[in-house]
Scaffold this active site. Structure first.
Site, PDB file in Angstrom:
ATOM      1  N   GLN A   1       0.853  -1.194   0.000  1.00  0.00           N
ATOM      2  CA  GLN A   1       0.000   0.000   0.000  1.00  0.00           C
ATOM      3  C   GLN A   1       0.887   1.241   0.000  1.00  0.00           C
ATOM      4  OE1 GLN A   1      -3.454  -0.630   3.011  1.00  0.00           O
ATOM      5  NE2 GLN A   1      -1.906  -2.119   3.552  1.00  0.00           N
ATOM      6  N   ASN A   2       2.174   1.057   0.160  1.00  0.00           N
ATOM      7  CA  ASN A   2       3.077   2.199   0.312  1.00  0.00           C
ATOM      8  C   ASN A   2       3.385   2.851  -1.034  1.00  0.00           C
ATOM      9  OD1 ASN A   2       3.026   1.393   2.917  1.00  0.00           O
ATOM     10  ND2 ASN A   2       5.094   0.525   2.955  1.00  0.00           N
ATOM     11  N   VAL A   3       3.523   4.178  -0.980  1.00  0.00           N
ATOM     12  CA  VAL A   3       3.773   4.937  -2.205  1.00  0.00           C
ATOM     13  C   VAL A   3       5.223   5.421  -2.256  1.00  0.00           C
ATOM     14  CG1 VAL A   3       1.348   5.683  -2.366  1.00  0.00           C
ATOM     15  CG2 VAL A   3       2.991   7.116  -1.123  1.00  0.00           C
TER      16      VAL A   3
ATOM     17  N   HIS B   1      -1.513   1.598  -4.161  1.00  0.00           N
ATOM     18  CA  HIS B   1      -1.927   2.998  -4.006  1.00  0.00           C
ATOM     19  C   HIS B   1      -1.038   3.963  -4.788  1.00  0.00           C
ATOM     20  CE1 HIS B   1      -4.103   1.769  -0.011  1.00  0.00           C
ATOM     21  NE2 HIS B   1      -4.761   1.407  -1.095  1.00  0.00           N
TER      22      HIS B   1
ATOM     23  N   CYS C   1      -1.766  18.412 -22.641  1.00  0.00           N
ATOM     24  CA  CYS C   1      -3.162  18.560 -23.119  1.00  0.00           C
ATOM     25  C   CYS C   1      -3.857  19.735 -22.429  1.00  0.00           C
ATOM     26  CB  CYS C   1      -3.944  17.271 -22.896  1.00  0.00           C
ATOM     27  SG  CYS C   1      -4.561  17.054 -21.210  1.00  0.00           S
TER      28      CYS C   1
ATOM     29  N   CYS D   1      -0.323  19.282 -17.842  1.00  0.00           N
ATOM     30  CA  CYS D   1      -0.022  18.304 -18.889  1.00  0.00           C
ATOM     31  C   CYS D   1       0.034  19.028 -20.234  1.00  0.00           C
ATOM     32  CB  CYS D   1      -1.150  17.291 -18.885  1.00  0.00           C
ATOM     33  SG  CYS D   1      -1.161  16.101 -20.215  1.00  0.00           S
TER      34      CYS D   1
ATOM     35  N   THR E   1       0.529  -2.955   8.611  1.00  0.00           N
ATOM     36  CA  THR E   1      -0.673  -2.232   8.157  1.00  0.00           C
ATOM     37  C   THR E   1      -1.759  -2.313   9.220  1.00  0.00           C
ATOM     38  OG1 THR E   1      -2.451  -2.115   6.506  1.00  0.00           O
ATOM     39  CG2 THR E   1      -1.380  -4.264   6.763  1.00  0.00           C
TER      40      THR E   1
HETATM   41  C1  BJW Z   1       4.624  -1.148  12.351  1.00  0.00           C
HETATM   42  C2  BJW Z   1       5.789  -0.514  12.662  1.00  0.00           C
HETATM   43  C3  BJW Z   1       6.936  -1.252  12.443  1.00  0.00           C
HETATM   44  C4  BJW Z   1       4.285   0.879  13.069  1.00  0.00           C
HETATM   45  N1  BJW Z   1       6.865  -2.495  11.997  1.00  0.00           N
HETATM   46  N2  BJW Z   1       4.560  -2.383  11.907  1.00  0.00           N
HETATM   47  C5  BJW Z   1     -16.749   2.178   4.627  1.00  0.00           C
HETATM   48  C6  BJW Z   1     -16.484   0.836   4.800  1.00  0.00           C
HETATM   49  C7  BJW Z   1     -15.529   0.179   4.021  1.00  0.00           C
HETATM   50  C8  BJW Z   1     -14.826   0.858   3.044  1.00  0.00           C
HETATM   51  C9  BJW Z   1     -15.094   2.193   2.864  1.00  0.00           C
HETATM   52  C10 BJW Z   1     -16.042   2.837   3.629  1.00  0.00           C
HETATM   53  N3  BJW Z   1     -16.097   4.140   3.241  1.00  0.00           N
HETATM   54  C11 BJW Z   1     -15.205   4.311   2.253  1.00  0.00           C
HETATM   55  C12 BJW Z   1     -14.597   3.144   2.023  1.00  0.00           C
HETATM   56  C13 BJW Z   1     -13.526   2.895   1.023  1.00  0.00           C
HETATM   57  C14 BJW Z   1     -12.175   3.425   1.458  1.00  0.00           C
HETATM   58  C15 BJW Z   1     -11.801   2.835   2.827  1.00  0.00           C
HETATM   59  O1  BJW Z   1     -11.345   1.729   2.946  1.00  0.00           O
HETATM   60  N4  BJW Z   1     -11.972   3.620   3.879  1.00  0.00           N
HETATM   61  C16 BJW Z   1     -11.739   3.134   5.239  1.00  0.00           C
HETATM   62  C17 BJW Z   1     -10.702   4.023   5.923  1.00  0.00           C
HETATM   63  C18 BJW Z   1     -13.053   3.099   5.954  1.00  0.00           C
HETATM   64  N5  BJW Z   1     -11.261   2.947   0.443  1.00  0.00           N
HETATM   65  C19 BJW Z   1     -11.109   3.597  -0.694  1.00  0.00           C
HETATM   66  O2  BJW Z   1     -11.668   4.659  -0.915  1.00  0.00           O
HETATM   67  C20 BJW Z   1     -10.220   2.953  -1.725  1.00  0.00           C
HETATM   68  N6  BJW Z   1     -10.902   2.877  -2.959  1.00  0.00           N
HETATM   69  C21 BJW Z   1     -12.021   2.139  -3.080  1.00  0.00           C
HETATM   70  O3  BJW Z   1     -12.453   1.439  -2.191  1.00  0.00           O
HETATM   71  O4  BJW Z   1     -12.632   2.250  -4.305  1.00  0.00           O
HETATM   72  C22 BJW Z   1     -13.965   1.724  -4.415  1.00  0.00           C
HETATM   73  C23 BJW Z   1     -14.910   2.672  -3.698  1.00  0.00           C
HETATM   74  C24 BJW Z   1     -15.055   3.941  -4.190  1.00  0.00           C
HETATM   75  C25 BJW Z   1     -15.932   4.818  -3.527  1.00  0.00           C
HETATM   76  C26 BJW Z   1     -16.602   4.454  -2.393  1.00  0.00           C
HETATM   77  C27 BJW Z   1     -16.432   3.163  -1.891  1.00  0.00           C
HETATM   78  C28 BJW Z   1     -15.587   2.272  -2.561  1.00  0.00           C
HETATM   79  C29 BJW Z   1      -8.956   3.770  -1.933  1.00  0.00           C
HETATM   80  C30 BJW Z   1      -8.114   3.814  -0.701  1.00  0.00           C
HETATM   81  C31 BJW Z   1      -6.942   4.766  -0.939  1.00  0.00           C
HETATM   82  C32 BJW Z   1      -6.081   4.947   0.309  1.00  0.00           C
HETATM   83  N7  BJW Z   1      -5.166   6.019   0.081  1.00  0.00           N
HETATM   84  C33 BJW Z   1      -4.158   6.303   1.116  1.00  0.00           C
HETATM   85  C34 BJW Z   1      -3.358   7.544   0.665  1.00  0.00           C
HETATM   86  C35 BJW Z   1      -2.389   7.159  -0.476  1.00  0.00           C
HETATM   87  C36 BJW Z   1      -1.641   8.339  -0.997  1.00  0.00           C
HETATM   88  C37 BJW Z   1      -0.756   9.004   0.014  1.00  0.00           C
HETATM   89  O5  BJW Z   1       0.132   8.384   0.625  1.00  0.00           O
HETATM   90  O6  BJW Z   1      -0.925  10.207   0.191  1.00  0.00           O
HETATM   91  O7  BJW Z   1      -3.319   5.169   1.277  1.00  0.00           O
HETATM   92  S1  BJW Z   1      -4.859   6.556   2.746  1.00  0.00           S
HETATM   93  C38 BJW Z   1      -3.551   5.703   3.599  1.00  0.00           C
HETATM   94  O8  BJW Z   1      -4.079   4.498   4.208  1.00  0.00           O
HETATM   95  C39 BJW Z   1      -2.579   5.249   2.521  1.00  0.00           C
HETATM   96  C40 BJW Z   1      -2.194   3.895   3.012  1.00  0.00           C
HETATM   97  O9  BJW Z   1      -1.674   3.109   1.944  1.00  0.00           O
HETATM   98  C41 BJW Z   1      -3.491   3.370   3.553  1.00  0.00           C
HETATM   99  C42 BJW Z   1      -3.314   2.228   4.544  1.00  0.00           C
HETATM  100  O10 BJW Z   1      -2.609   2.642   5.654  1.00  0.00           O
HETATM  101  P1  BJW Z   1      -1.565   1.663   6.353  1.00  0.00           P
HETATM  102  O11 BJW Z   1      -0.474   1.355   5.412  1.00  0.00           O
HETATM  103  O12 BJW Z   1      -2.278   0.513   6.932  1.00  0.00           O
HETATM  104  O13 BJW Z   1      -0.935   2.620   7.464  1.00  0.00           O
HETATM  105  P2  BJW Z   1      -1.481   2.930   8.948  1.00  0.00           P
HETATM  106  O14 BJW Z   1      -0.828   4.157   9.412  1.00  0.00           O
HETATM  107  O15 BJW Z   1      -2.956   2.898   8.994  1.00  0.00           O
HETATM  108  O16 BJW Z   1      -0.978   1.692   9.813  1.00  0.00           O
HETATM  109  C43 BJW Z   1       0.399   1.481  10.057  1.00  0.00           C
HETATM  110  C44 BJW Z   1       0.540   0.218  10.897  1.00  0.00           C
HETATM  111  O17 BJW Z   1       1.921  -0.071  11.040  1.00  0.00           O
HETATM  112  C45 BJW Z   1      -0.046   0.327  12.299  1.00  0.00           C
HETATM  113  O18 BJW Z   1      -0.884  -0.795  12.557  1.00  0.00           O
HETATM  114  C46 BJW Z   1       1.192   0.278  13.218  1.00  0.00           C
HETATM  115  O19 BJW Z   1       0.945  -0.410  14.444  1.00  0.00           O
HETATM  116  C47 BJW Z   1       2.159  -0.484  12.373  1.00  0.00           C
HETATM  117  N8  BJW Z   1       3.560  -0.199  12.612  1.00  0.00           N
HETATM  118  N9  BJW Z   1       5.469   0.796  13.112  1.00  0.00           N
HETATM  119  C48 BJW Z   1       5.606  -3.018  11.733  1.00  0.00           C
HETATM  120  N10 BJW Z   1       8.153  -0.695  12.725  1.00  0.00           N
HETATM  121 ZN    ZN Z   2      -3.326  15.393 -20.206  1.00  0.00          ZN
END
Ligand code: BJW
Ligand code: ZN
Length: 254
Positions: free
Chosen positions: A110-112, A128, A159, A157, A197
């Site tokens: 999920q990392n960018v 992502h 365009c 762009c 995650t």
């Molecule tokens: C360690 C550590 C160490 C610390 N060692 N571990 C209601 C219900 C269900 C779903 C939805 C809902 N309402 C909306 C949704 C959909 C939504 C969603 O899931 N929302 C939830 C939050 C509720 N998802 C989307 O919108 C996705 N698209 C989609 O579903 O399309 C269809 C759709 C469209 C419209 C409506 C509904 C559906 C797209 C998701 C895009 C996420 N984007 C981001 C930003 C990316 C760009 C950027 O970086 O700027 O992605 S948000 C952010 O969260 C980023 C991450 O990739 C993502 C996940 O986070 P991650 O990696 O888990 O990080 P953390 O901080 O949460 O956790 C870190 C963990 O590491 C912790 O547990 C620590 O304990 C641990 N840790 N140190 C190991 N050393």
């Molecule tokens: Zn363009």
């Protein structure tokens, strides 16, 4: 479910996992922000994470970009600079080794930040997107942005459409071919790891459950409890940079 915590004097893994590490060919790993935390990249949902200081709805949605592209660009430029300065940690490097060891290994992230590739991983599925890339909001083509950011002259762009960071914001679909391949590798694997995650963002959070439903042994590595912890077959409660190199020591090196 087995639970191991770290740091510990004697690092132990289950007999089952030890066997699977030696005989599995199809292994899939999902990583999140926690894997890059030890490199100095902030996570999102930790108490000192990005979402404690910034509001996702003001920075990580297309509506936010539409309303205030200057603010969104400034935030992404800040994070680009930060991510451009950090280095892979032992967790990233261990996973790059895993790709050489298992016959069919897939790294879904999920990392960018691009740190998995920087560590030497080749087969990486970036769910992502990638923060160092841009794309046009109109035609979707990739584009370059100038090194020096001018808020009065936002990057465009050829365009005429606006350029934006090539990452996936809330409410946006994940790149189709990437999620399809990641899903296929998840359904087909014998062993699945969910690492660093919070397991709350969909559809990524479903992958470990899909793997388990298809019969894979599912392992979580995280210092904190997550919604996945209760259903994982084995949990390592520790830092990925510590745990992953220790697990590598159990590989069959004949
Ligand atoms: C360690 C550590 C160490 C610390 N060692 N571990 C209601 C219900 C269900 C779903 C939805 C809902 N309402 C909306 C949704 C959909 C939504 C969603 O899931 N929302 C939830 C939050 C509720 N998802 C989307 O919108 C996705 N698209 C989609 O579903 O399309 C269809 C759709 C469209 C419209 C409506 C509904 C559906 C797209 C998701 C895009 C996420 N984007 C981001 C930003 C990316 C760009 C950027 O970086 O700027 O992605 S948000 C952010 O969260 C980023 C991450 O990739 C993502 C996940 O986070 P991650 O990696 O888990 O990080 P953390 O901080 O949460 O956790 C870190 C963990 O590491 C912790 O547990 C620590 O304990 C641990 N840790 N140190 C190991 N050393
Ligand atoms: Zn363009």
């Amino acid at each position: 479910m087995r639970l191991y915590s770290s740091p510990m004097k004697e690092f132990a893994i289950s007999e089952r996992l030890r066997n699977l590490l030696c005989r599995s060919t199809r292994v899939t790993v999902l990583t999140g922000a926690g894997v890059s935390a030890e490199s100095g990249v902030p996570t999102f949902r930790s108490p000192d994470g990005l979402w404690a200081k910034f509001k996702p709805e003001e920075l990580a949605t297309f509506d936010a970009f539409h309303r205030n592209p200057q603010l969104v660009w400034e935030w992404y430029n800040y994070r680009r600079r930060l991510m451009g300065e950090v280095l892979p940690n032992p967790g990233h490097r261990a996973l790059a080794e895993w790709e050489k060891y298992f016959v069919d290994f897939a790294l879904v992230t999920q990392n960018v930040d691009g740190l998995h590739r920087q560590a030497g991983s080749v087969q990486v599925y970036e769910l992502h997107g990638n923060i160092q890339k841009n794309k046009c909001v109109d035609c979707g083509k990739p584009g370059e942005v100038p090194d020096v950011f001018d808020p009065e002259n936002l990057p465009c762009c050829e365009c005429g459409g606006m350029l934006r960071p090539d990452v996936v914001w809330f409410g946006e679909l994940l790149p189709e071919s990437v999620i399809e391949k990641a899903w296929a590798k998840t359904e087909a694997c014998e062993l699945f790891f969910s690492i660093g995650t919070s397991s709350v963002v969909q559809p990524a959070a479903s992958l470990p459950l899909v793997a388990q439903r298809q019969g894979a042994y599912m392992v979580e590595i995280n210092p904190e409890e997550t919604p996945l912890s209760g259903v994982a077959d084995e949990v390592f409660r520790g830092l990925s940079g510590d745990i992953l190199p220790r697990i590598t020591e159990y590989f069959n090196d004949e």
